[in-house]
Design an enzyme around this catalytic site. Structure first.
Site, PDB file in Angstrom:
ATOM      1  N   HIS A 157       0.820  -1.227   0.000  1.00  0.00           N
ATOM      2  CA  HIS A 157       0.000   0.000   0.000  1.00  0.00           C
ATOM      3  C   HIS A 157       0.849   1.270   0.000  1.00  0.00           C
ATOM      4  CE1 HIS A 157      -4.021  -1.846   0.640  1.00  0.00           C
ATOM      5  NE2 HIS A 157      -3.256  -2.859   0.994  1.00  0.00           N
ATOM      6  N   ASP A 365       3.364   9.520  -1.037  1.00  0.00           N
ATOM      7  CA  ASP A 365       2.211   8.730  -0.601  1.00  0.00           C
ATOM      8  C   ASP A 365       2.011   7.574  -1.566  1.00  0.00           C
ATOM      9  OD1 ASP A 365      -0.077   8.123   0.924  1.00  0.00           O
ATOM     10  OD2 ASP A 365      -0.659  10.224   1.028  1.00  0.00           O
TER      11      ASP A 365
HETATM   12  P1  ADQ Z   1      -3.141   6.118   4.722  1.00  0.00           P
HETATM   13  O1  ADQ Z   1      -1.750   6.629   4.843  1.00  0.00           O
HETATM   14  O2  ADQ Z   1      -3.864   5.945   5.985  1.00  0.00           O
HETATM   15  O3  ADQ Z   1      -3.223   4.764   3.875  1.00  0.00           O
HETATM   16  P2  ADQ Z   1      -5.118   7.392   2.793  1.00  0.00           P
HETATM   17  O4  ADQ Z   1      -4.966   6.698   1.515  1.00  0.00           O
HETATM   18  O5  ADQ Z   1      -5.332   8.838   2.630  1.00  0.00           O
HETATM   19  O6  ADQ Z   1      -3.899   7.251   3.794  1.00  0.00           O
HETATM   20  O7  ADQ Z   1      -6.365   6.708   3.481  1.00  0.00           O
HETATM   21  C1  ADQ Z   1      -6.850   7.117   4.662  1.00  0.00           C
HETATM   22  C2  ADQ Z   1      -8.302   6.717   4.893  1.00  0.00           C
HETATM   23  O8  ADQ Z   1      -8.571   7.103   6.218  1.00  0.00           O
HETATM   24  C3  ADQ Z   1      -9.256   7.473   3.983  1.00  0.00           C
HETATM   25  O9  ADQ Z   1     -10.376   6.665   3.708  1.00  0.00           O
HETATM   26  C4  ADQ Z   1      -9.670   8.683   4.838  1.00  0.00           C
HETATM   27  O10 ADQ Z   1     -11.004   9.088   4.667  1.00  0.00           O
HETATM   28  C5  ADQ Z   1      -9.490   8.182   6.253  1.00  0.00           C
HETATM   29  N1  ADQ Z   1      -8.945   9.275   7.090  1.00  0.00           N
HETATM   30  C6  ADQ Z   1      -7.716   9.814   7.032  1.00  0.00           C
HETATM   31  N2  ADQ Z   1      -7.573  10.798   7.928  1.00  0.00           N
HETATM   32  C7  ADQ Z   1      -8.736  10.895   8.577  1.00  0.00           C
HETATM   33  C8  ADQ Z   1      -9.231  11.729   9.618  1.00  0.00           C
HETATM   34  N3  ADQ Z   1      -8.467  12.663  10.167  1.00  0.00           N
HETATM   35  N4  ADQ Z   1     -10.496  11.539  10.037  1.00  0.00           N
HETATM   36  C9  ADQ Z   1     -11.257  10.593   9.475  1.00  0.00           C
HETATM   37  N5  ADQ Z   1     -10.862   9.770   8.488  1.00  0.00           N
HETATM   38  C10 ADQ Z   1      -9.622   9.910   8.045  1.00  0.00           C
HETATM   39  C11 ADQ Z   1      -2.272   3.861   3.284  1.00  0.00           C
HETATM   40  C12 ADQ Z   1      -1.231   4.497   2.342  1.00  0.00           C
HETATM   41  C13 ADQ Z   1      -1.931   5.287   1.246  1.00  0.00           C
HETATM   42  C14 ADQ Z   1      -2.917   4.373   0.499  1.00  0.00           C
HETATM   43  C15 ADQ Z   1      -3.823   3.638   1.467  1.00  0.00           C
HETATM   44  C16 ADQ Z   1      -4.671   2.579   0.755  1.00  0.00           C
HETATM   45  O11 ADQ Z   1      -0.354   5.330   3.071  1.00  0.00           O
HETATM   46  O12 ADQ Z   1      -0.995   5.839   0.336  1.00  0.00           O
HETATM   47  O13 ADQ Z   1      -3.708   5.155  -0.359  1.00  0.00           O
HETATM   48  O14 ADQ Z   1      -3.072   2.966   2.464  1.00  0.00           O
HETATM   49  O15 ADQ Z   1      -3.896   1.733  -0.020  1.00  0.00           O
END
Ligand code: ADQ
Length: 458
Positions: A157, A365
């Protein structure tokens, strides 16, 4: 039909949609064939023995859940120190934040062996196994050593850095060689695939073939990009519920007459929060007409607080937003609303929709699902503008966003200004194109494509 076995560090009840994108996607794939989801229980045993842990099983609808507890020592060394203190920073190109200790690597191996051992006892001959993320890179090698011959796929991921950075990890050959025990490797972007292939070529003397084939260390593996998507329909209908609409209305009335810039993430150094605040300060300096008119709402939920680098970041963000508010704010207007808390998933679409601009500017990311959620949450007749870092995996797909280099603070400020003044016609044009892409490559496409390639040996 073979049974699907998903392995990830954390396991979530697939019937609870509150757990978000990945859990929903994996949960749905598991539900459709009936399957097994295996991982850490999330429980830490203070009195446990390293390398040992109790296995718990339970049933959640058609899905069997199997989890293992970890003792305090294993949890700290495998999860905090090695996975999140070495692999996370290095794979996000941040060597200077990595803290290498041989004992942590040993524990990482040991816990992967423990998981393999517990999982092995639950496997059937025709299972198809899908392992997720950097915590579990050597899992297939451990399973193979126990005689497991099932097809095993791996999805990473997070990004893959260039070979020279990977090579800084002590024992990197061991780590990367273990990927050759899988049948299929999935990465988020073409850049990641390229870095993996270059590493294999330069460090493991691999022969590179067509269609993602990499031949090295006496094994062949296919390595391809499967960019993860979101469940577009699910997120749209989430936006129609009362909680999301309340959130939208509340923000609109609290900040009436204001333009909102919205940022949502876990508080993590990879997300570029410090640079984003610098860019916002530059926006207020260079385009003073925004003073009193534009507010940055930044949600940064607590994350990995037991890892040192995260504590430092938290303090510096609090002081940066304080100084912007002190320098530019007045009795009626606070330029930055910084919230160190998470927002309930059902309220998120309302928050995104209230933002005239979505700021998604990570320094690096894997994909970044917030960028995709922001686009889906917009009103198609009057959509906001996504300002997206070129260093997010999502940038390969979302070319109609305004792409920025987050290290270039002035240029980012200029792009935010452009986003704030973009014509309705251009906003709709960009939003329509982005939505097409998101629909075509949603999370169901992602899991179906990966699993069908793994199944067919493509
Ligand atoms: P993350 O680094 O956690 O994931 P992201 O892809 O943005 O980052 O996903 C986060 C999820 O958590 C999203 O669904 C978002 O809505 C939720 N989220 C984030 N911050 C939040 C907050 N403050 N309050 C509520 N909800 C929140 C890892 C990798 C990414 C990759 C994903 C999936 O780092 O690059 O996209 O896995 O593969």
């Amino acid at each position: 039909m073979s049974r699907l076995v998903v392995v990830s560090n954390r396991v979530a009840d697939p019937r609870k949609t509150s757990s978000g994108g990945l859990a929903v996607a994996v949960g749905q794939a598991l539900e459709s064939s009936g399957g097994l989801w295996f991982g850490w229980s999330g429980k830490i045993r203070e009195d446990g023995t390293p390398g040992e842990g109790e296995l718990h099983t339970s049933q959640a609808g058609k899905v069997q859940m199997a989890t293992v507890d970890l003792c305090r020592e294993d949890h700290d060394a495998y999860y905090l120190n090695y996975s999140n203190g070495v692999l996370w920073p290095v794979f996000h190109y941040r060597l200077e934040l990595a803290d290498f200790r041989a004992a942590d690597l040993n524990s990482y191996r040991q816990v992967n062996k423990l998981f393999a051992h517990k999982l092995h006892s639950l496997l059937r001959p025709d299972d198809i196994i899908w392992v997720h993320d950097y915590h579990l890179i050597p899992l297939a090698a451990e399973l193979r050593a126990m005689g497991c011959r099932q097809r095993i796929g791996f999805f990473l991921h997070i990004p893959v850095p260039p070979p020279q950075l990977l090579a800084a990890i002590p024992d990197h050959e061991w780590l990367m060689r273990s990927l050759f025990s899988y049948d299929l490797l999935g990465f988020q972007s073409e850049t990641d695939v390229t870095h993996f292939r270059h590493y294999a070529e330069s460090e493991l003397h691999a022969q590179l073939g067509d269609d993602g084939l990499v031949d090295a260390v006496g094994a062949q593996v296919h390595a391809r990009a499967y960019p993860i998507g979101i469940d577009v329909d699910e997120f749209q209908s989430l936006g129609e519920n009362g909680d999301a609409q309340d959130m939208y209305k509340k923000l609109k009335s609290t900040y009436s007459g204001q333009r909102l810039l919205v940022g949502v993430e876990r508080l993590d150094y990879s997300k570029g929060l410090r640079h984003r605040l610098y860019a916002f300060r530059r926006l207020l300096e260079n385009y003073p007409e925004n003073r009193g008119q534009t507010t940055l709402v930044q949600i940064a939920s607590p994350s990995r607080e037991a890892v040192g680098a995260y504590e430092d970041l938290r303090r510096s963000l609090e002081s940066l937003s304080g100084s912007i508010n002190g320098d530019f704010g007045d009795l009626e207007w606070n330029p930055v609303r910084y919230v160190h808390r998470s927002v309930a998933r059902k309220r998120l679409p309302g928050l995104y929709r209230a933002g005239s601009v979505g700021l998604v500017t990570p320094l690096r990311d894997g994909m970044n699902l917030v960028a995709k959620e922001y686009v889906v949450a917009q009103n198609p007749e009057d959509p906001g503008v996504l300002v997206l870092s070129r260093f997010a995996g999502a940038a390969e797909q979302l070319q109609e966003a305004l792409l920025v280099n987050p290290y270039d603070v002035s240029k980012t400020a200029e792009m935010i200004q452009r986003a704030l003044h973009m014509s309705l016609e251009e906003r709709i044009e960009r939003h329509t194109a982005l939505m097409e892409r998101l629909r075509e490559h949603d999370v169901h496409w992602w899991s179906k494509t990966f699993l069908s390639d793994l199944n067919s040996g493509r």
